[in-house]
Design a protein around this motif. Structure first.
Motif, PDB file in Angstrom:
ATOM      1  N   ASP A 161       0.828  -1.211   0.000  1.00 18.57           N
ATOM      2  CA  ASP A 161       0.000   0.000   0.000  1.00 18.57           C
ATOM      3  C   ASP A 161       0.863   1.262   0.000  1.00 18.57           C
ATOM      4  N   SER A 162       1.988   1.201   0.699  1.00 24.14           N
ATOM      5  CA  SER A 162       2.846   2.386   0.783  1.00 24.14           C
ATOM      6  C   SER A 162       3.560   2.665  -0.530  1.00 24.14           C
ATOM      7  N   ALA A 163       3.768   1.652  -1.337  1.00 27.40           N
ATOM      8  CA  ALA A 163       4.488   1.809  -2.594  1.00 27.40           C
ATOM      9  C   ALA A 163       3.564   2.131  -3.769  1.00 27.40           C
ATOM     10  N   LYS A 164       2.325   1.738  -3.639  1.00 27.82           N
ATOM     11  CA  LYS A 164       1.385   1.891  -4.745  1.00 27.82           C
ATOM     12  C   LYS A 164       1.240   3.361  -5.146  1.00 27.82           C
ATOM     13  N   GLY A 165       1.370   3.616  -6.443  1.00 23.54           N
ATOM     14  CA  GLY A 165       1.237   4.966  -6.964  1.00 23.54           C
ATOM     15  C   GLY A 165       2.519   5.770  -6.965  1.00 23.54           C
ATOM     16  N   ARG A 166       3.528   5.285  -6.239  1.00 26.60           N
ATOM     17  CA  ARG A 166       4.805   6.018  -6.181  1.00 26.60           C
ATOM     18  C   ARG A 166       5.968   5.203  -6.740  1.00 26.60           C
ATOM     19  N   PHE A 167       5.924   3.897  -6.566  1.00 29.29           N
ATOM     20  CA  PHE A 167       7.013   3.034  -6.996  1.00 29.29           C
ATOM     21  C   PHE A 167       6.557   2.190  -8.186  1.00 29.29           C
ATOM     22  N   THR A 168       7.536   1.838  -9.036  1.00 22.25           N
ATOM     23  CA  THR A 168       7.251   0.968 -10.166  1.00 22.25           C
ATOM     24  C   THR A 168       8.329  -0.096 -10.262  1.00 22.25           C
ATOM     25  N   ILE A 169       7.910  -1.346 -10.295  1.00 19.70           N
ATOM     26  CA  ILE A 169       8.837  -2.457 -10.472  1.00 19.70           C
ATOM     27  C   ILE A 169       8.826  -2.875 -11.935  1.00 19.70           C
ATOM     28  N   SER A 170      10.003  -3.186 -12.462  1.00 17.07           N
ATOM     29  CA  SER A 170      10.092  -3.599 -13.859  1.00 17.07           C
ATOM     30  C   SER A 170      11.323  -4.465 -14.026  1.00 17.07           C
ATOM     31  N   ARG A 171      11.463  -5.029 -15.212  1.00 17.59           N
ATOM     32  CA  ARG A 171      12.647  -5.825 -15.508  1.00 17.59           C
ATOM     33  C   ARG A 171      12.974  -5.718 -16.981  1.00 17.59           C
ATOM     34  N   ASP A 172      14.217  -5.956 -17.312  1.00 16.12           N
ATOM     35  CA  ASP A 172      14.643  -6.019 -18.695  1.00 16.12           C
ATOM     36  C   ASP A 172      14.187  -7.332 -19.302  1.00 16.12           C
ATOM     37  N   ASN A 173      13.833  -7.297 -20.566  1.00 14.84           N
ATOM     38  CA  ASN A 173      13.478  -8.532 -21.246  1.00 14.84           C
ATOM     39  C   ASN A 173      14.710  -9.321 -21.667  1.00 14.84           C
ATOM     40  N   ASP A 174      15.777  -8.611 -21.962  1.00 15.26           N
ATOM     41  CA  ASP A 174      16.966  -9.268 -22.496  1.00 15.26           C
ATOM     42  C   ASP A 174      17.982  -9.648 -21.424  1.00 15.26           C
ATOM     43  N   LYS A 175      17.891  -8.962 -20.281  1.00 16.46           N
ATOM     44  CA  LYS A 175      18.871  -9.218 -19.241  1.00 16.46           C
ATOM     45  C   LYS A 175      18.161  -9.570 -17.956  1.00 16.46           C
ATOM     46  N   ILE A 176      18.800 -10.282 -17.150  1.00 10.58           N
ATOM     47  CA  ILE A 176      18.226 -10.584 -15.852  1.00 10.58           C
ATOM     48  C   ILE A 176      18.520  -9.395 -14.952  1.00 10.58           C
ATOM     49  N   ARG A 177      17.741  -8.356 -15.125  1.00  8.23           N
ATOM     50  CA  ARG A 177      17.908  -7.172 -14.303  1.00  8.23           C
ATOM     51  C   ARG A 177      16.539  -6.627 -13.949  1.00  8.23           C
ATOM     52  N   MET A 178      16.379  -6.311 -12.703  1.00  6.22           N
ATOM     53  CA  MET A 178      15.127  -5.787 -12.205  1.00  6.22           C
ATOM     54  C   MET A 178      15.358  -4.383 -11.669  1.00  6.22           C
ATOM     55  N   TYR A 179      14.299  -3.571 -11.717  1.00  7.44           N
ATOM     56  CA  TYR A 179      14.412  -2.194 -11.278  1.00  7.44           C
ATOM     57  C   TYR A 179      13.294  -1.847 -10.306  1.00  7.44           C
ATOM     58  N   LEU A 180      13.551  -0.856  -9.499  1.00  5.35           N
ATOM     59  CA  LEU A 180      12.511  -0.256  -8.674  1.00  5.35           C
ATOM     60  C   LEU A 180      12.648   1.256  -8.821  1.00  5.35           C
ATOM     61  N   GLN A 181      11.749   1.835  -9.576  1.00  3.56           N
ATOM     62  CA  GLN A 181      11.716   3.286  -9.713  1.00  3.56           C
ATOM     63  C   GLN A 181      10.905   3.849  -8.562  1.00  3.56           C
ATOM     64  N   MET A 182      11.517   4.710  -7.781  1.00  7.04           N
ATOM     65  CA  MET A 182      10.864   5.267  -6.603  1.00  7.04           C
ATOM     66  C   MET A 182      10.722   6.769  -6.781  1.00  7.04           C
ATOM     67  N   ASN A 183       9.493   7.237  -6.804  1.00  3.61           N
ATOM     68  CA  ASN A 183       9.197   8.667  -6.941  1.00  3.61           C
ATOM     69  C   ASN A 183       8.500   9.172  -5.686  1.00  3.61           C
ATOM     70  N   SER A 184       8.487  10.478  -5.541  1.00  2.00           N
ATOM     71  CA  SER A 184       7.822  11.119  -4.410  1.00  2.00           C
ATOM     72  C   SER A 184       8.252  10.487  -3.089  1.00  2.00           C
ATOM     73  N   LEU A 185       9.536  10.350  -2.927  1.00  2.00           N
ATOM     74  CA  LEU A 185      10.068   9.672  -1.752  1.00  2.00           C
ATOM     75  C   LEU A 185       9.762  10.445  -0.476  1.00  2.00           C
ATOM     76  N   LYS A 186       9.547   9.691   0.588  1.00  2.00           N
ATOM     77  CA  LYS A 186       9.235  10.250   1.893  1.00  2.00           C
ATOM     78  C   LYS A 186      10.288   9.790   2.898  1.00  2.00           C
ATOM     79  N   ALA A 187      10.357  10.499   4.002  1.00  2.00           N
ATOM     80  CA  ALA A 187      11.326  10.136   5.035  1.00  2.00           C
ATOM     81  C   ALA A 187      11.102   8.700   5.511  1.00  2.00           C
ATOM     82  N   GLU A 188       9.856   8.265   5.551  1.00  2.00           N
ATOM     83  CA  GLU A 188       9.551   6.908   6.015  1.00  2.00           C
ATOM     84  C   GLU A 188       9.944   5.823   5.021  1.00  2.00           C
ATOM     85  N   ASP A 189      10.414   6.212   3.849  1.00  2.00           N
ATOM     86  CA  ASP A 189      10.947   5.237   2.898  1.00  2.00           C
ATOM     87  C   ASP A 189      12.395   4.888   3.206  1.00  2.00           C
ATOM     88  N   THR A 190      12.987   5.578   4.138  1.00  2.00           N
ATOM     89  CA  THR A 190      14.378   5.310   4.504  1.00  2.00           C
ATOM     90  C   THR A 190      14.528   3.889   5.039  1.00  2.00           C
TER      91      THR A 190
END
Length: 123
Positions: free
Chosen positions: A60-89
């Motif tokens: 619930d805390s990540a929804k709308g602010r974070f996006t998880i994704s991965r490369d199709n060609d490489k085994i690499r995953m990402y977490l894009q974090m926007n609108s970060l808050k102090a409680e995300d530390t």
């Protein structure tokens, strides 16, 4: 199987960071990947999970602010974090397992873990 997380750092509240996780040694296509975090004195908690390439789950805390994704060609995953808050530390960990778990939000369901990357959000 080895996972390596990177991309953490210090950012001001409202800012963005993108975490990366490189996975080596995993075979086939039937595996799940996820991000968890652990703040000092707290238990490790679920942030996001990815099934196949496009089925995403968020806390619930990540929804709308974070996006998880991965490369199709490489085994690499990402977490894009926007609108970060102090409680995300926290220290952020990437994780993987073969197959899918209904309780994908439970850290105990994941077999392989990265070493963690520190994210600090200043207010």
């Amino acid at each position: 199987v080895q996972l390596q997380a990177s991309g953490g750092g210090l950012v001001q509240a409202g800012g963005s960071l993108r975490l990366s996780c490189t996975v080596a040694g995993i075979t086939g296509n039937d595996y799940a990947m996820g991000w968890f975090r652990q703040a000092p004195g707290k238990e490790r908690e679920f942030v996001a999970a990815l099934r196949w390439y496009s089925i995403r789950y968020y806390s619930d805390s990540a929804k709308g602010r974070f996006t998880i994704s991965r490369d199709n060609d490489k085994i690499r995953m990402y977490l894009q974090m926007n609108s970060l808050k102090a409680e995300d530390t926290a220290v952020y960990y990437c994780a993987a397992r073969y197959g899918w778990a209904v309780n994908y939000y439970d850290p105990a369901q994941y077999t392989y873990w990265g070493q963690g990357t520190q994210v600090t959000v200043s207010s």
